[in-house]
Scaffold this motif. Sequence first.
Motif, PDB file in Angstrom:
ATOM      1  N   SER A  44     -64.105  24.426 -65.841  1.00  0.00           N
ATOM      2  CA  SER A  44     -63.289  24.302 -64.630  1.00  0.00           C
ATOM      3  C   SER A  44     -63.345  25.630 -63.868  1.00  0.00           C
ATOM      4  O   SER A  44     -64.194  26.471 -64.131  1.00  0.00           O
ATOM      5  CB  SER A  44     -61.840  23.952 -64.991  1.00  0.00           C
ATOM      6  N   GLN A  45     -62.403  25.831 -62.966  1.00  0.00           N
ATOM      7  CA  GLN A  45     -62.331  27.097 -62.237  1.00  0.00           C
ATOM      8  C   GLN A  45     -61.925  28.254 -63.141  1.00  0.00           C
ATOM      9  O   GLN A  45     -62.319  29.390 -62.921  1.00  0.00           O
ATOM     10  CB  GLN A  45     -61.327  26.993 -61.087  1.00  0.00           C
ATOM     11  N   SER A  46     -61.129  27.968 -64.173  1.00  0.00           N
ATOM     12  CA  SER A  46     -60.589  29.055 -64.992  1.00  0.00           C
ATOM     13  C   SER A  46     -60.702  28.838 -66.496  1.00  0.00           C
ATOM     14  O   SER A  46     -60.221  29.657 -67.273  1.00  0.00           O
ATOM     15  CB  SER A  46     -59.117  29.275 -64.645  1.00  0.00           C
ATOM     16  N   THR A  47     -61.352  27.747 -66.921  1.00  0.00           N
ATOM     17  CA  THR A  47     -61.487  27.478 -68.355  1.00  0.00           C
ATOM     18  C   THR A  47     -62.880  26.950 -68.683  1.00  0.00           C
ATOM     19  O   THR A  47     -63.579  26.422 -67.820  1.00  0.00           O
ATOM     20  CB  THR A  47     -60.456  26.433 -68.844  1.00  0.00           C
ATOM     21  N   ALA A  48     -63.244  27.091 -69.950  1.00  0.00           N
ATOM     22  CA  ALA A  48     -64.481  26.494 -70.472  1.00  0.00           C
ATOM     23  C   ALA A  48     -64.265  26.208 -71.946  1.00  0.00           C
ATOM     24  O   ALA A  48     -63.804  27.079 -72.697  1.00  0.00           O
ATOM     25  CB  ALA A  48     -65.669  27.414 -70.277  1.00  0.00           C
ATOM     26  N   THR A  49     -64.578  24.996 -72.360  1.00  0.00           N
ATOM     27  CA  THR A  49     -64.453  24.602 -73.753  1.00  0.00           C
ATOM     28  C   THR A  49     -65.840  24.581 -74.380  1.00  0.00           C
ATOM     29  O   THR A  49     -66.775  24.031 -73.796  1.00  0.00           O
ATOM     30  CB  THR A  49     -63.796  23.214 -73.875  1.00  0.00           C
ATOM     31  N   VAL A  50     -65.969  25.195 -75.565  1.00  0.00           N
ATOM     32  CA  VAL A  50     -67.247  25.218 -76.276  1.00  0.00           C
ATOM     33  C   VAL A  50     -67.087  24.582 -77.653  1.00  0.00           C
ATOM     34  O   VAL A  50     -66.055  24.727 -78.306  1.00  0.00           O
ATOM     35  CB  VAL A  50     -67.821  26.648 -76.401  1.00  0.00           C
ATOM     36  N   TRP A  51     -68.112  23.843 -78.056  1.00  0.00           N
ATOM     37  CA  TRP A  51     -68.233  23.226 -79.383  1.00  0.00           C
ATOM     38  C   TRP A  51     -69.339  23.992 -80.080  1.00  0.00           C
ATOM     39  O   TRP A  51     -70.408  24.217 -79.495  1.00  0.00           O
ATOM     40  CB  TRP A  51     -68.620  21.762 -79.204  1.00  0.00           C
ATOM     41  N   PHE A  52     -69.118  24.404 -81.316  1.00  0.00           N
ATOM     42  CA  PHE A  52     -70.165  25.122 -82.036  1.00  0.00           C
ATOM     43  C   PHE A  52     -70.106  24.788 -83.516  1.00  0.00           C
ATOM     44  O   PHE A  52     -69.050  24.494 -84.064  1.00  0.00           O
ATOM     45  CB  PHE A  52     -70.061  26.639 -81.810  1.00  0.00           C
ATOM     46  N   GLY A  53     -71.271  24.751 -84.143  1.00  0.00           N
ATOM     47  CA  GLY A  53     -71.377  24.417 -85.554  1.00  0.00           C
ATOM     48  C   GLY A  53     -72.729  23.827 -85.849  1.00  0.00           C
ATOM     49  O   GLY A  53     -73.724  24.162 -85.208  1.00  0.00           O
ATOM     50  N   THR A  54     -72.766  22.911 -86.809  1.00  0.00           N
ATOM     51  CA  THR A  54     -74.022  22.260 -87.179  1.00  0.00           C
ATOM     52  C   THR A  54     -73.767  20.838 -87.656  1.00  0.00           C
ATOM     53  O   THR A  54     -72.738  20.541 -88.251  1.00  0.00           O
ATOM     54  CB  THR A  54     -74.768  23.047 -88.272  1.00  0.00           C
ATOM     55  N   LEU A  55     -74.728  19.986 -87.383  1.00  0.00           N
ATOM     56  CA  LEU A  55     -74.738  18.634 -87.949  1.00  0.00           C
ATOM     57  C   LEU A  55     -75.843  18.517 -88.992  1.00  0.00           C
ATOM     58  O   LEU A  55     -76.117  17.450 -89.501  1.00  0.00           O
ATOM     59  CB  LEU A  55     -74.912  17.586 -86.847  1.00  0.00           C
ATOM     60  N   SER A  56     -76.466  19.648 -89.317  1.00  0.00           N
ATOM     61  CA  SER A  56     -77.522  19.690 -90.322  1.00  0.00           C
ATOM     62  C   SER A  56     -76.914  19.627 -91.716  1.00  0.00           C
ATOM     63  O   SER A  56     -75.900  20.267 -91.991  1.00  0.00           O
ATOM     64  CB  SER A  56     -78.329  20.985 -90.176  1.00  0.00           C
ATOM     65  N   ALA A  57     -77.561  18.898 -92.599  1.00  0.00           N
ATOM     66  CA  ALA A  57     -77.099  18.807 -93.983  1.00  0.00           C
ATOM     67  C   ALA A  57     -77.575  19.989 -94.821  1.00  0.00           C
ATOM     68  O   ALA A  57     -77.187  20.126 -95.971  1.00  0.00           O
ATOM     69  CB  ALA A  57     -77.592  17.505 -94.599  1.00  0.00           C
ATOM     70  N   ASN A  58     -78.407  20.857 -94.247  1.00  0.00           N
ATOM     71  CA  ASN A  58     -79.029  21.941 -95.008  1.00  0.00           C
ATOM     72  C   ASN A  58     -78.291  23.272 -94.943  1.00  0.00           C
ATOM     73  O   ASN A  58     -78.661  24.195 -95.648  1.00  0.00           O
ATOM     74  CB  ASN A  58     -80.456  22.176 -94.502  1.00  0.00           C
ATOM     75  N   LEU A  59     -77.301  23.407 -94.094  1.00  0.00           N
ATOM     76  CA  LEU A  59     -76.685  24.709 -93.870  1.00  0.00           C
ATOM     77  C   LEU A  59     -75.336  24.838 -94.566  1.00  0.00           C
ATOM     78  O   LEU A  59     -74.547  23.903 -94.594  1.00  0.00           O
ATOM     79  CB  LEU A  59     -76.514  24.944 -92.371  1.00  0.00           C
ATOM     80  N   LEU A  60     -75.102  26.033 -95.100  1.00  0.00           N
ATOM     81  CA  LEU A  60     -73.824  26.316 -95.741  1.00  0.00           C
ATOM     82  C   LEU A  60     -72.820  26.800 -94.702  1.00  0.00           C
ATOM     83  O   LEU A  60     -73.171  27.498 -93.759  1.00  0.00           O
ATOM     84  CB  LEU A  60     -73.996  27.385 -96.821  1.00  0.00           C
ATOM     85  N   MET A  61     -71.584  26.468 -94.930  1.00  0.00           N
ATOM     86  CA  MET A  61     -70.509  26.894 -94.040  1.00  0.00           C
ATOM     87  C   MET A  61     -70.297  28.405 -94.193  1.00  0.00           C
ATOM     88  O   MET A  61     -70.072  28.892 -95.296  1.00  0.00           O
ATOM     89  CB  MET A  61     -69.236  26.139 -94.430  1.00  0.00           C
ATOM     90  N   PRO A  62     -70.384  29.152 -93.099  1.00  0.00           N
ATOM     91  CA  PRO A  62     -70.168  30.599 -93.223  1.00  0.00           C
ATOM     92  C   PRO A  62     -68.703  30.929 -93.501  1.00  0.00           C
ATOM     93  O   PRO A  62     -67.806  30.221 -93.056  1.00  0.00           O
ATOM     94  CB  PRO A  62     -70.596  31.148 -91.868  1.00  0.00           C
TER      95      PRO A  62
END
Length: 127
Positions: free
Chosen positions: A22-40
């Motif tokens: 928007s004019q003053s906000t931004a929503t971001v999604w981050f992560g993985t849908l991969s089955a190969n990666l460990l959660m940091p």
Amino acid sequence: MSIFESYHTKTGEWTLVIHDVSQSTATVWFGTLSANLLMPEEARILLFKDENQIEEIVFTKDQWLRPFSKLNQRFYAVHTFTNLESGCHYHVKFERKLPTQAGEYANEWQDISSGEFDTLPNSLPHT
């Protein structure tokens, strides 16, 4: 030797998606849908404007969300940046902290995804 050589990850398996700007906000999604990666244990998103870091949000392992209840290796988080300036360009970086198994690079931050967006202007130009 680089961090990527020392502690291998395919950055293409990590995702940062920019939503709802928007004019003053931004929503971001981050992560993985991969089955190969460990959660940091720790990850962070950094917000930059004009090459200057203006915000850092750190996420710990207990803050990750799961998109599917029966699949443990997939995880994500969502954050909304607020109080942004309208009509400005921003850059977001998604990084993870390397674990102790990374040897000499343990506890260093590794860039795994990034994106850019422009906030909406206050008004549309008149034509």
